[in-house]
Design a protein around this motif. Structure first.
Motif, PDB file in Angstrom:
ATOM      1  N   LEU A 117      -9.367   5.282   4.082  1.00 56.49           N
ATOM      2  CA  LEU A 117      -9.973   6.311   4.916  1.00 56.49           C
ATOM      3  C   LEU A 117      -9.009   7.474   5.060  1.00 56.49           C
ATOM      4  O   LEU A 117      -7.805   7.282   5.218  1.00 56.49           O
ATOM      5  CB  LEU A 117     -10.289   5.731   6.300  1.00 56.49           C
ATOM      6  CG  LEU A 117     -10.953   6.639   7.315  1.00 56.49           C
ATOM      7  CD1 LEU A 117     -12.345   7.035   6.850  1.00 56.49           C
ATOM      8  CD2 LEU A 117     -11.017   5.958   8.662  1.00 56.49           C
ATOM      9  N   THR A 118      -9.543   8.675   4.977  1.00 53.89           N
ATOM     10  CA  THR A 118      -8.752   9.870   5.210  1.00 53.89           C
ATOM     11  C   THR A 118      -9.474  10.732   6.240  1.00 53.89           C
ATOM     12  O   THR A 118     -10.706  10.833   6.228  1.00 53.89           O
ATOM     13  CB  THR A 118      -8.495  10.649   3.896  1.00 53.89           C
ATOM     14  OG1 THR A 118      -7.684  11.768   4.177  1.00 53.89           O
ATOM     15  CG2 THR A 118      -9.752  11.084   3.214  1.00 53.89           C
ATOM     16  N   PRO A 176       0.830  -1.208   0.000  1.00 51.86           N
ATOM     17  CA  PRO A 176       0.000   0.000   0.000  1.00 51.86           C
ATOM     18  C   PRO A 176       0.860   1.252   0.000  1.00 51.86           C
ATOM     19  O   PRO A 176       2.011   1.242   0.433  1.00 51.86           O
ATOM     20  CB  PRO A 176      -0.779  -0.109   1.313  1.00 51.86           C
ATOM     21  CG  PRO A 176       0.050  -0.969   2.179  1.00 51.86           C
ATOM     22  CD  PRO A 176       0.803  -1.901   1.278  1.00 51.86           C
ATOM     23  N   GLU A 177       0.294   2.329  -0.530  1.00 49.24           N
ATOM     24  CA  GLU A 177       0.960   3.627  -0.473  1.00 49.24           C
ATOM     25  C   GLU A 177       0.881   4.130   0.958  1.00 49.24           C
ATOM     26  O   GLU A 177      -0.168   4.078   1.579  1.00 49.24           O
ATOM     27  CB  GLU A 177       0.258   4.640  -1.376  1.00 49.24           C
ATOM     28  CG  GLU A 177       0.742   4.642  -2.783  1.00 49.24           C
ATOM     29  CD  GLU A 177       0.138   5.807  -3.556  1.00 49.24           C
ATOM     30  OE1 GLU A 177       0.057   6.931  -3.011  1.00 49.24           O
ATOM     31  OE2 GLU A 177      -0.253   5.580  -4.696  1.00 49.24           O
ATOM     32  N   GLY A 178       1.979   4.611   1.460  1.00 52.67           N
ATOM     33  CA  GLY A 178       2.006   5.112   2.827  1.00 52.67           C
ATOM     34  C   GLY A 178       1.282   6.434   2.961  1.00 52.67           C
ATOM     35  O   GLY A 178       0.864   7.040   1.969  1.00 52.67           O
ATOM     36  N   GLY A 224      -0.678  22.125   6.044  1.00 49.04           N
ATOM     37  CA  GLY A 224      -1.951  22.661   6.511  1.00 49.04           C
ATOM     38  C   GLY A 224      -2.819  21.629   7.202  1.00 49.04           C
ATOM     39  O   GLY A 224      -3.913  21.949   7.649  1.00 49.04           O
ATOM     40  N   ARG A 225      -2.371  20.396   7.312  1.00 50.72           N
ATOM     41  CA  ARG A 225      -3.147  19.350   7.982  1.00 50.72           C
ATOM     42  C   ARG A 225      -2.332  18.788   9.143  1.00 50.72           C
ATOM     43  O   ARG A 225      -1.117  18.635   9.036  1.00 50.72           O
ATOM     44  CB  ARG A 225      -3.471  18.216   7.009  1.00 50.72           C
ATOM     45  CG  ARG A 225      -4.390  18.639   5.886  1.00 50.72           C
ATOM     46  CD  ARG A 225      -4.652  17.498   4.967  1.00 50.72           C
ATOM     47  NE  ARG A 225      -5.275  16.406   5.700  1.00 50.72           N
ATOM     48  CZ  ARG A 225      -6.214  15.621   5.200  1.00 50.72           C
ATOM     49  NH1 ARG A 225      -6.619  15.786   3.988  1.00 50.72           N
ATOM     50  NH2 ARG A 225      -6.716  14.652   5.920  1.00 50.72           N
ATOM     51  N   LEU A 226      -2.999  18.450  10.215  1.00 48.63           N
ATOM     52  CA  LEU A 226      -2.316  17.852  11.358  1.00 48.63           C
ATOM     53  C   LEU A 226      -2.162  16.343  11.201  1.00 48.63           C
ATOM     54  O   LEU A 226      -1.204  15.762  11.673  1.00 48.63           O
ATOM     55  CB  LEU A 226      -3.063  18.160  12.658  1.00 48.63           C
ATOM     56  CG  LEU A 226      -3.100  19.632  13.074  1.00 48.63           C
ATOM     57  CD1 LEU A 226      -3.921  19.806  14.338  1.00 48.63           C
ATOM     58  CD2 LEU A 226      -1.688  20.145  13.290  1.00 48.63           C
ATOM     59  N   ILE A 227      -3.119  15.704  10.557  1.00 45.93           N
ATOM     60  CA  ILE A 227      -3.093  14.254  10.337  1.00 45.93           C
ATOM     61  C   ILE A 227      -2.758  14.016   8.869  1.00 45.93           C
ATOM     62  O   ILE A 227      -3.303  14.676   7.986  1.00 45.93           O
ATOM     63  CB  ILE A 227      -4.455  13.624  10.691  1.00 45.93           C
ATOM     64  CG1 ILE A 227      -4.777  13.871  12.169  1.00 45.93           C
ATOM     65  CG2 ILE A 227      -4.443  12.137  10.407  1.00 45.93           C
ATOM     66  CD1 ILE A 227      -6.138  13.392  12.589  1.00 45.93           C
ATOM     67  N   PRO A 228      -1.846  13.083   8.570  1.00 42.82           N
ATOM     68  CA  PRO A 228      -1.522  12.845   7.160  1.00 42.82           C
ATOM     69  C   PRO A 228      -2.709  12.270   6.400  1.00 42.82           C
ATOM     70  O   PRO A 228      -3.626  11.688   6.979  1.00 42.82           O
ATOM     71  CB  PRO A 228      -0.375  11.833   7.226  1.00 42.82           C
ATOM     72  CG  PRO A 228      -0.448  11.239   8.572  1.00 42.82           C
ATOM     73  CD  PRO A 228      -1.091  12.228   9.469  1.00 42.82           C
ATOM     74  N   GLU A 229      -2.670  12.436   5.077  1.00 45.66           N
ATOM     75  CA  GLU A 229      -3.715  11.851   4.221  1.00 45.66           C
ATOM     76  C   GLU A 229      -3.596  10.331   4.251  1.00 45.66           C
ATOM     77  O   GLU A 229      -2.535   9.785   4.502  1.00 45.66           O
ATOM     78  CB  GLU A 229      -3.534  12.330   2.777  1.00 45.66           C
ATOM     79  CG  GLU A 229      -4.103  13.676   2.507  1.00 45.66           C
ATOM     80  CD  GLU A 229      -4.070  14.006   1.020  1.00 45.66           C
ATOM     81  OE1 GLU A 229      -4.809  14.902   0.651  1.00 45.66           O
ATOM     82  OE2 GLU A 229      -3.323  13.391   0.262  1.00 45.66           O
ATOM     83  N   ARG A 230      -4.685   9.693   3.958  1.00 51.18           N
ATOM     84  CA  ARG A 230      -4.757   8.230   3.894  1.00 51.18           C
ATOM     85  C   ARG A 230      -4.344   7.591   5.218  1.00 51.18           C
ATOM     86  O   ARG A 230      -3.350   6.886   5.312  1.00 51.18           O
ATOM     87  CB  ARG A 230      -3.917   7.679   2.756  1.00 51.18           C
ATOM     88  CG  ARG A 230      -4.391   8.155   1.423  1.00 51.18           C
ATOM     89  CD  ARG A 230      -3.624   7.491   0.317  1.00 51.18           C
ATOM     90  NE  ARG A 230      -4.094   8.034  -0.938  1.00 51.18           N
ATOM     91  CZ  ARG A 230      -3.351   8.144  -2.004  1.00 51.18           C
ATOM     92  NH1 ARG A 230      -2.133   7.727  -1.987  1.00 51.18           N
ATOM     93  NH2 ARG A 230      -3.852   8.651  -3.093  1.00 51.18           N
ATOM     94  N   VAL A 231      -5.126   7.856   6.236  1.00 52.39           N
ATOM     95  CA  VAL A 231      -4.860   7.267   7.541  1.00 52.39           C
ATOM     96  C   VAL A 231      -4.910   5.747   7.431  1.00 52.39           C
ATOM     97  O   VAL A 231      -4.059   5.053   7.952  1.00 52.39           O
ATOM     98  CB  VAL A 231      -5.887   7.778   8.576  1.00 52.39           C
ATOM     99  CG1 VAL A 231      -5.710   7.089   9.907  1.00 52.39           C
ATOM    100  CG2 VAL A 231      -5.755   9.273   8.729  1.00 52.39           C
TER     101      VAL A 231
END
Length: 170
Positions: free
Chosen positions: A125-126, A64-66, A72-79
């Motif tokens: 999920l993001t 999977p892609e990490g 501008g976001r605190l949580i990375p994309e694609r949790v």
């Protein structure tokens, strides 16, 4: 070292080497052929039956892609990242005899649908936190915002195909 210990160790090493050698070709194969044996029925009933077989694809999971960090976001994309799986759709081959009405010869009709490649991505999920990054104008404190959540849709890609043939002979 005792001779029984050496013999046991040699047997274990030989077994592991044989298992590794036999597993490598099986992993390299994309499909597994599945013949349908109808020879016993043909001989017991003394008739010509269709030849039938299939192919079952071996699914292979990918990496999977990490998560991607976005400014501008605190949580990375694609949790929860999407897991790619490549495999195929099962294939089938059928060849049936067609008897001549006024003779002893046979023709045939056949359908061949080979296993086709299939590429999938599981749903992902993001998320984004209900806070902004630290704001230098607000004394370095984050500001509240609406939380964001998104579902990454699953993907399914394939191009199936089939051949229908008819001709003389079996």
């Amino acid at each position: 070292m005792k001779s029984t210990t050496r013999g046991t160790l040699a047997a274990v090493v030989t077994g592991v080497a044989a298992a590794v050698a036999s597993a490598a070709p099986a992993a390299a194969v994309g499909t597994v052929p599945v013949p349908v044996p109808l020879d016993g029925i043909e001989k017991s009933l003394n008739i010509e039956l269709p030849k039938l077989g299939g192919e079952i694809p071996v699914p292979m999971p990918g990496a999977p892609e990490g998560p991607r960090y976005v400014e501008g976001r605190l949580i990375p994309e694609r949790v929860i990242p999407q897991l790619p799986v490549s495999g195929g759709l099962p294939g089938v081959g059928l060849r049936a005899p067609l008897p001549h009405i006024l003779g002893d010869d046979f023709d045939h009709v056949g359908v061949h649908a080979p296993a086709s490649d299939l590429r999938t991505l599981a749903p992902g999920l993001t998320l984004d936190a209900p806070l902004t990054p630290p704001n230098p104008e607000g004394f370095g404190l984050p500001e509240p915002k609406l939380p964001q959540a998104g579902v990454l849709a699953p993907v399914l890609q394939t191009v199936p195909g089939a051949d229908l043939v008819a001709g003389p002979g079996l």
